[in-house]
Design a protein around this motif. Structure first.
Motif, mmCIF file in Angstrom:
data_model
loop_
_atom_site.group_PDB
_atom_site.id
_atom_site.type_symbol
_atom_site.label_atom_id
_atom_site.label_comp_id
_atom_site.label_asym_id
_atom_site.label_seq_id
_atom_site.Cartn_x
_atom_site.Cartn_y
_atom_site.Cartn_z
ATOM 1 N N THR A 94 9.348 -65.463 58.702
ATOM 2 C CA THR A 94 10.699 -65.260 58.179
ATOM 3 C C THR A 94 11.587 -64.844 59.360
ATOM 4 N N PRO A 95 12.928 -64.936 59.218
ATOM 5 C CA PRO A 95 13.813 -64.637 60.347
ATOM 6 C C PRO A 95 13.515 -63.270 60.969
ATOM 7 N N CYS A 96 13.498 -63.258 62.295
ATOM 8 C CA CYS A 96 13.110 -62.039 63.024
ATOM 9 C C CYS A 96 13.779 -62.077 64.391
ATOM 10 N N ALA A 97 13.672 -60.974 65.136
ATOM 11 C CA ALA A 97 14.142 -60.985 66.522
ATOM 12 C C ALA A 97 13.234 -61.942 67.298
ATOM 13 N N PRO A 98 13.792 -62.894 68.048
ATOM 14 C CA PRO A 98 12.935 -63.846 68.767
ATOM 15 C C PRO A 98 12.034 -63.129 69.775
ATOM 16 N N PRO A 99 10.877 -63.726 70.109
ATOM 17 C CA PRO A 99 10.037 -63.143 71.161
ATOM 18 C C PRO A 99 10.848 -63.008 72.454
ATOM 19 N N GLU A 100 10.468 -62.050 73.279
ATOM 20 C CA GLU A 100 11.181 -61.814 74.549
ATOM 21 C C GLU A 100 11.230 -63.097 75.380
ATOM 22 N N PRO A 101 12.320 -63.324 76.129
ATOM 23 C CA PRO A 101 12.368 -64.522 76.987
ATOM 24 C C PRO A 101 11.308 -64.465 78.084
ATOM 25 N N LEU A 152 25.821 -78.556 75.320
ATOM 26 C CA LEU A 152 24.620 -78.227 76.105
ATOM 27 C C LEU A 152 24.758 -78.803 77.513
ATOM 28 N N ALA A 153 25.133 -80.087 77.581
ATOM 29 C CA ALA A 153 25.160 -80.781 78.872
ATOM 30 C C ALA A 153 26.088 -80.087 79.863
ATOM 31 N N LEU A 154 27.278 -79.690 79.401
ATOM 32 C CA LEU A 154 28.258 -79.100 80.313
ATOM 33 C C LEU A 154 27.788 -77.759 80.865
ATOM 34 N N ARG A 155 26.859 -77.135 80.187
ATOM 35 C CA ARG A 155 26.335 -75.840 80.661
ATOM 36 C C ARG A 155 25.016 -76.011 81.407
ATOM 37 N N GLY A 156 24.623 -77.252 81.675
ATOM 38 C CA GLY A 156 23.389 -77.506 82.431
ATOM 39 C C GLY A 156 22.136 -77.187 81.638
ATOM 40 N N ILE A 157 22.240 -77.252 80.297
ATOM 41 C CA ILE A 157 21.079 -76.951 79.442
ATOM 42 C C ILE A 157 20.414 -78.265 79.072
ATOM 43 N N ASP A 158 19.101 -78.341 79.288
ATOM 44 C CA ASP A 158 18.366 -79.590 79.084
ATOM 45 C C ASP A 158 18.046 -79.781 77.598
ATOM 46 N N LEU A 159 18.516 -80.879 77.037
ATOM 47 C CA LEU A 159 18.175 -81.233 75.649
ATOM 48 C C LEU A 159 16.785 -81.881 75.704
ATOM 49 N N GLY A 167 15.546 -72.955 77.327
ATOM 50 C CA GLY A 167 16.269 -71.695 77.356
ATOM 51 C C GLY A 167 16.082 -70.882 76.090
ATOM 52 N N HIS A 168 16.622 -69.662 76.145
ATOM 53 C CA HIS A 168 16.406 -68.652 75.112
ATOM 54 C C HIS A 168 17.774 -68.170 74.628
ATOM 55 N N VAL A 169 17.868 -67.811 73.369
ATOM 56 C CA VAL A 169 19.161 -67.377 72.820
ATOM 57 C C VAL A 169 19.727 -66.182 73.596
ATOM 58 N N SER A 170 18.876 -65.438 74.308
ATOM 59 C CA SER A 170 19.399 -64.316 75.087
ATOM 60 C C SER A 170 19.898 -64.764 76.469
ATOM 61 N N ASP A 171 19.680 -66.043 76.852
ATOM 62 C CA ASP A 171 20.296 -66.564 78.086
ATOM 63 C C ASP A 171 21.790 -66.730 77.791
ATOM 64 N N PRO A 172 22.679 -66.138 78.601
ATOM 65 C CA PRO A 172 24.115 -66.199 78.274
ATOM 66 C C PRO A 172 24.619 -67.625 78.046
ATOM 67 N N LEU A 173 24.151 -68.589 78.860
ATOM 68 C CA LEU A 173 24.676 -69.946 78.683
ATOM 69 C C LEU A 173 24.199 -70.573 77.377
ATOM 70 N N VAL A 174 22.961 -70.275 76.976
ATOM 71 C CA VAL A 174 22.462 -70.794 75.690
ATOM 72 C C VAL A 174 23.243 -70.145 74.548
ATOM 73 N N ALA A 175 23.481 -68.833 74.678
ATOM 74 C CA ALA A 175 24.244 -68.130 73.638
ATOM 75 C C ALA A 175 25.643 -68.729 73.510
ATOM 76 N N PRO A 196 20.295 -72.240 84.141
ATOM 77 C CA PRO A 196 20.926 -71.538 85.262
ATOM 78 C C PRO A 196 21.582 -70.240 84.777
ATOM 79 N N PRO A 197 21.422 -69.144 85.516
ATOM 80 C CA PRO A 197 21.910 -67.841 85.041
ATOM 81 C C PRO A 197 23.388 -67.587 85.317
ATOM 82 N N ASP A 198 24.221 -68.602 85.418
ATOM 83 C CA ASP A 198 25.639 -68.418 85.727
ATOM 84 C C ASP A 198 25.807 -67.999 87.193
#
Ligand SMILES: O=C(O)C(=O)C[C@]1(C(=O)O)C=C[C@@H](O)C=C1
Length: 298
Positions: free
Chosen positions: A179-186, A212-219, A242-250, A280-282
């Motif tokens: 069920t919905p939960c805090a995602p595992p740590e990145p 996604l593409a403009l932020r360099g996130i691989d689909l 990437g992980h939802v806690s990565d700023p660009l993914v968020a 990429p971490p910005d």
């Protein structure tokens, strides 16, 4: 003790997968007849998690799994396992003629050339899992099953052939759902998945993907499935690195939320293989620059 449902019965590839994801001695494994049935047990609170197949390197998505992820109350992927898939063709000892073969649809698709060449005249019947097919052979309901070597040993069947596969190095991805939960740590090698419901307007899909593409996130995967509300109406399943806690993914998820009629978050979890890459971490420090503008800096 935690209870984990899986696509059963005992001896499926899914059981092998769940055994790599959790300590089998510390949990109770609960077989379910189909992936949606396993997922429903989680929704009903009768088990803590479910392990189901989601994608085959030969057959693509497992439709029953992804449809059940997109509908009903939200479930979240917390882990994945990728297993090599090799089949054994199992018969009862002493079998001389094979007139009927049972197996799971994905297994059938992965051995169809072999079946045509070696058991051409046999009638194929599809079953809910490869282990269910082997149980049919043990019970005399079929002459042969395309299944796993492990289940053959358990049921006292013998292998007519081993390592059967039309495509060498076939793999299947399995996921563990809760069920919905805090995602595992990145971990730095993560995968994030969403289901999008888009307005039927020109460019809706391409602009969503551009977030996604403009932020360099691989689909890494895109799939469409009918919403079943009318012809030509689809929802889209997107996996990216990437992980939802990565700023660009968020940021990308927030932009998708603004653009789409609906976004269902399916989770961020460690990728089974490190080829998932990183986001990429910005590096240009753009976020700090914008934050500084508010304070009169920059
Ligand atoms: O029937 C099983 O053993 C399963 O775990 C299911 C499943 C699948 O759904 O793809 C898993 C791997 C094989 O590709 C064939 C069947």
């Amino acid at each position: 003790m935690q209870r984990i449902a899986y696509l059963g019965p005992a001896g499926t590839f899914t059981e092998a997968a769940v055994r790599t994801l959790v300590d089998p001695d510390a949990v109770e494994l609960v077989p379910a007849a189909t992936p949606p049935a396993a997922m429903e047990l989680v929704r009903q609170g009768r088990v803590d998690a479910a392990c189901v197949p989601i994608e085959s390197s030969v057959e693509g998505p497992v439709p029953t799994t992804i449809d059940a992820l997109a509908t009903g109350t939200r479930l979240q992927i917390v882990a994945e396992a990728v297993l090599p898939v090799r089949f054994s063709v199992l018969v009862r000892p002493g079998t001389t003629a094979v007139r009927t073969v049972h197996t799971h649809p994905h297994a059938a698709a992965q051995v169809q050339q072999w079946l045509a060449a070696e058991l051409g005249g046999a009638v194929l019947t599809l079953t809910s899992s490869t282990a269910a097919a082997a149980e049919d052979v043990a019970a005399g309901r079929a002459d042969a099953a395309v299944s796993t070597a492990l289940v053959g040993e358990r049921l006292g069947l013998v292998a007519l052939a081993v390592d059967v596969a039309d495509v060498r190095d076939a793999e299947t991805r399995f996921v563990l759902l809760t069920t919905p939960c805090a995602p595992p740590e990145p971990t730095g090698h993560d995968r994030t998945s969403v289901v999008l419901q888009l307005a039927n307007t020109p460019g809706a899909l391409v602009t969503a993907m551009a977030e996604l593409a403009l932020r360099g996130i691989d689909l890494t995967r895109i799939e469409s499935r009918p919403t079943r509300t009318g012809l030509g109406t689809y929802r889209f399943f997107l996996d990216c690195t990437g992980h939802v806690s990565d700023p660009l993914v968020a940021e990308a998820l927030a932009a998708l939320h603004r653009r789409c009629e609906d976004v269902r978050f399916l989770g961020s979890w460690p990728a089974a293989s490190p080829d998932a890459g990183t986001v990429p971490p910005d590096p240009a420090g753009s976020r700090g620059w914008v934050a500084g503008l508010g304070g009169g800096r920059g």
